[in-house]
Design a protein around this motif. Structure first.
Motif, PDB file in Angstrom:
ATOM      1  N   SER A 162      -4.222   4.926   1.610  1.00 50.11           N
ATOM      2  CA  SER A 162      -3.412   3.845   2.179  1.00 50.11           C
ATOM      3  C   SER A 162      -4.216   3.000   3.160  1.00 50.11           C
ATOM      4  CB  SER A 162      -2.181   4.426   2.885  1.00 50.11           C
ATOM      5  OG  SER A 162      -1.416   5.218   2.005  1.00 50.11           O
ATOM      6  N   LEU A 180      -0.295   7.500   5.067  1.00 49.82           N
ATOM      7  CA  LEU A 180       0.383   6.302   5.589  1.00 49.82           C
ATOM      8  C   LEU A 180       0.378   6.277   7.112  1.00 49.82           C
ATOM      9  CD1 LEU A 180       3.473   5.949   3.216  1.00 49.82           C
ATOM     10  CD2 LEU A 180       1.583   4.337   3.455  1.00 49.82           C
ATOM     11  N   SER A 203       0.816  -1.211   0.000  1.00 47.04           N
ATOM     12  CA  SER A 203       0.000   0.000   0.000  1.00 47.04           C
ATOM     13  C   SER A 203       0.850   1.263   0.000  1.00 47.04           C
ATOM     14  CB  SER A 203      -0.947  -0.001   1.202  1.00 47.04           C
ATOM     15  OG  SER A 203      -0.209   0.077   2.416  1.00 47.04           O
TER      16      SER A 203
END
Length: 619
Positions: free
Chosen positions: A547, A524, A409
């Motif tokens: 993400s 993230l 991801s």
């Protein structure tokens, strides 16, 4: 033109086509009277729109007439207003423009736009296309639908022959780090793109910039020949040689936005000598005129530059202004020709024809960048490295497998993001040039770019998953493999959309890169892998995080609720209770899929809306 495209690489008749553009279809008399242009700037010199900003006058009442068969050269030092005036005369300057500009006695119109060619100073050309491909694709987009595909190709061939490009017809255009045609040939290709429509009025901004004297001579000689065919040609030029200078029928000399000479090029030295400014030695007339425009006089080197400029401006108003006004009053009916605006459609081709040509051209150009050796090598190297690091990592090493999916991801969030960020900033000049020429609709360009990039953007992540999935020892069934693959490709498309939106909004590569990095890092960090207990006041980030949704879908593609893993001492534990999985969860896949669908479409809509501002200014 149907959906089938012309293969410009196919063998076509190489015979010398007749010069079908020897004469202009509709001669145009260009008149401009008391043209004034103002901009608002702040104290730092930045353009502003607010009323409190200081107003600066760029053009100060400039007048002139250019007849069919004449070539007007606008001279002056940098900042004198040459390009601004050229842009105004070409119908491409909006804002605070005053004065009267007419074309055969009429204001600028759609019909006039279809009869005008505009060559910018910087050659906005695709580097990987050949000369023939560049001109054929332009012909397919700009020439009217009444012509067949083969007739459009023949028009491109005729231009190649007329401009002396036959020798390099199969050479790529090139760029600084990619060897292609010479600078003079590039400029002739740019001129050829405008000649395809057989314009009667041609504007050129510094056509000899960066060329040696021989190449510059060829360009201006070709323009002189075109003017003999009844075309009206207007150009800016910085410092022509004496050979070039005497090719100009008329010269307009500017100094700080003021006209200080307008008339025959051959009569300029005589005029300035009559008002006390004669060269003290034999020299290039253009050099002498530029010295005067800068306030430098060989007669009295001690005189203040500003005072010299004021004398020249005053002398123009006294000696030349009335002559120019008298010429403006002349009715050149023998040059007039009616151009009914209703006869000219806004678009030469249909939406589908534009889309088809742009799709073909875009794939041919961008495949070199998408599948460059560097990028292929980068993805292969990382794929093999990941496969070795996670070699045959079964469910007993659940933390390692979860870490691999998070890497999926993360890496495939950044990679397509930065690929897409550069798309519109790199194509801005090309888009602005072609849109200003009315070549195609923005929607057809955007759809062609979006759909054309899909196969190229999805190949490398597919290769990555094929290598790492089997090397890492994940579940060895097609169902789980394709679930992980489709999830990753879905994520790639969302990240690409975000990159397109950022690039379209910012339009500066460095700033867009920084902004993209900050946004993706925030996504993230909030995805639930690093931080499990996110404070509520900032937890909202995870709801817009590509993400986070990708990570959840990747986990769901490999593990199901109720599935267990060995957790030591012969015990088994639920996967959904694993510390790295629990904050994200294995449920909510449908919601995650829907959220990414909204982002996939939404980011592209934002990019499209941001591109609308790159259009043609209205006058």
């Amino acid at each position: 033109m149907g959906t089938e495209m012309v293969d410009v690489e196919a063998q076509i008749d190489r015979e010398e086509y007749p010069a079908i553009f020897e004469k202009a279809n509709r001669p145009v008399t260009l008149k401009f009277e008391e043209v004034v242009y103002n901009i608002k700037i702040n104290q730092r010199g930045i353009l502003k729109k607010n009323a409190q900003a200081e107003e600066k006058q760029i053009l100060r009442g400039i007048s002139g007439v250019v007849l069919p068969g004449e070539m007007l050269a606008m001279l002056g030092p940098s900042g004198s207003g040459k390009t601004t005036l050229l842009t105004a005369l070409g119908g491409r300057l909006g804002g605070r423009l005053a004065g009267n500009i007419t074309y055969n006695g009429m204001p600028f119109s759609n019909a006039m736009k279809c009869n005008t060619g505009f060559v910018t100073q910087d050659d906005a050309l695709y580097p990987h296309l050949t000369v023939t491909e560049t001109l054929v694709y332009t012909a397919l987009l700009r020439l009217p639908r009444t012509l067949t595909k083969q007739e459009k190709v023949q028009h491109a061939e005729a231009v190649i022959t007329q401009l002396g490009l036959s020798r390099c017809r199969d050479s790529i255009i090139g760029e600084p780090l990619l060897r292609g045609v010479s600078g003079g040939e590039r400029k002739r290709v740019s001129i050829g793109q405008e000649l395809l429509i057989n314009p009667s009025l041609i504007f050129l901004d510094e056509p000899t910039s960066g060329l040696d004297s021989t190449a510059a001579q060829r360009i201006v000689s070709k323009l002189w020949e075109l003017s003999n065919g009844g075309r009206t040609i207007v150009m800016t030029i910085h410092q022509p040689s004496s050979r070039l200078y005497y090719m100009f029928h008329k010269v307009l000399l500017l100094s700080e936005g003021n006209p200080i000479y307008f008339g025959k090029g051959s009569g300029a030295l005589e005029y300035f000598a009559s008002i006390g400014f004669a060269p003290s030695l034999a020299m290039n007339p253009a050099d002498f005129l530029l010295d005067l425009a800068n306030g430098v006089s060989t007669a009295d080197s001690n005189e203040n530059h500003t005072a010299i400029k004021q004398k020249l401006v005053s002398a123009y108003k006294t000696n030349l202004s009335d002559n120019v006004k008298s010429e403006l009053k002349i009715d050149y009916q023998h040059h007039e020709s009616t151009m009914d605006d209703k006869q000219f459609r806004r678009w030469s081709t249909t939406w589908w024809e534009q889309f088809s040509v742009l799709l073909r051209r875009g794939i041919k150009e961008r495949k070199h960048d998408s599948f460059s050796r560097v990028k292929i090598g980068q993805v292969l190297a990382i794929s093999i490295l990941c496969g070795l690091l996670w070699w045959q990592s079964d469910i007993s090493h659940l933390q390692d497998q979860v870490g691999l999916f998070f890497f999926y991801s993360g890496f495939w969030g950044f990679y397509p993001l930065f690929q897409a960020i550069f798309t519109f900033p790199q194509e801005r000049m090309m888009l602005a040039k072609e849109r200003a020429s009315g070549m195609y609709r923005l929607s057809s360009y955007f759809m062609a770019l979006t759909l054309g990039d899909l196969p190229m953007e999805l190949v490398l992540p597919t290769v990555f998953v094929v290598i790492t999935y089997w090397m890492a020892g994940l579940k060895q069934t097609p169902k789980y493999f394709f679930s992980a693959l489709f999830t990753l490709l879905y994520s790639v498309l969302c990240s690409q959309g975000l990159g397109l939106a950022i690039g379209a909004i910012v339009m500066r590569q460095k700033s867009a890169t920084i902004l993209g990095s900050v946004i993706m890092l925030a996504f993230l960090l909030a995805s639930g892998y690093y931080v499990h207990n996110v404070p509520k006041f900032i937890a909202w980030i995870k709801y817009i995080s590509i993400s986070q949704y990708t990570f959840r879908l990747l986990l769901g593609s490999q593990y199901k609720p109720g599935e267990t893993y060995p957790c030591g001492s012969g015990k088994t534990c639920l996967v959904e209770d694993f510390p790295s999985v629990k904050p994200v969860g294995l449920d909510g896949r449908a919601a995650s899929f829907l959220a990414l669908a909204v982002m996939l479409v939404g980011y592209r809509v934002i990019a499209y809306v941001a591109l609308i501002r790159i259009g043609v200014p209205k006058r």
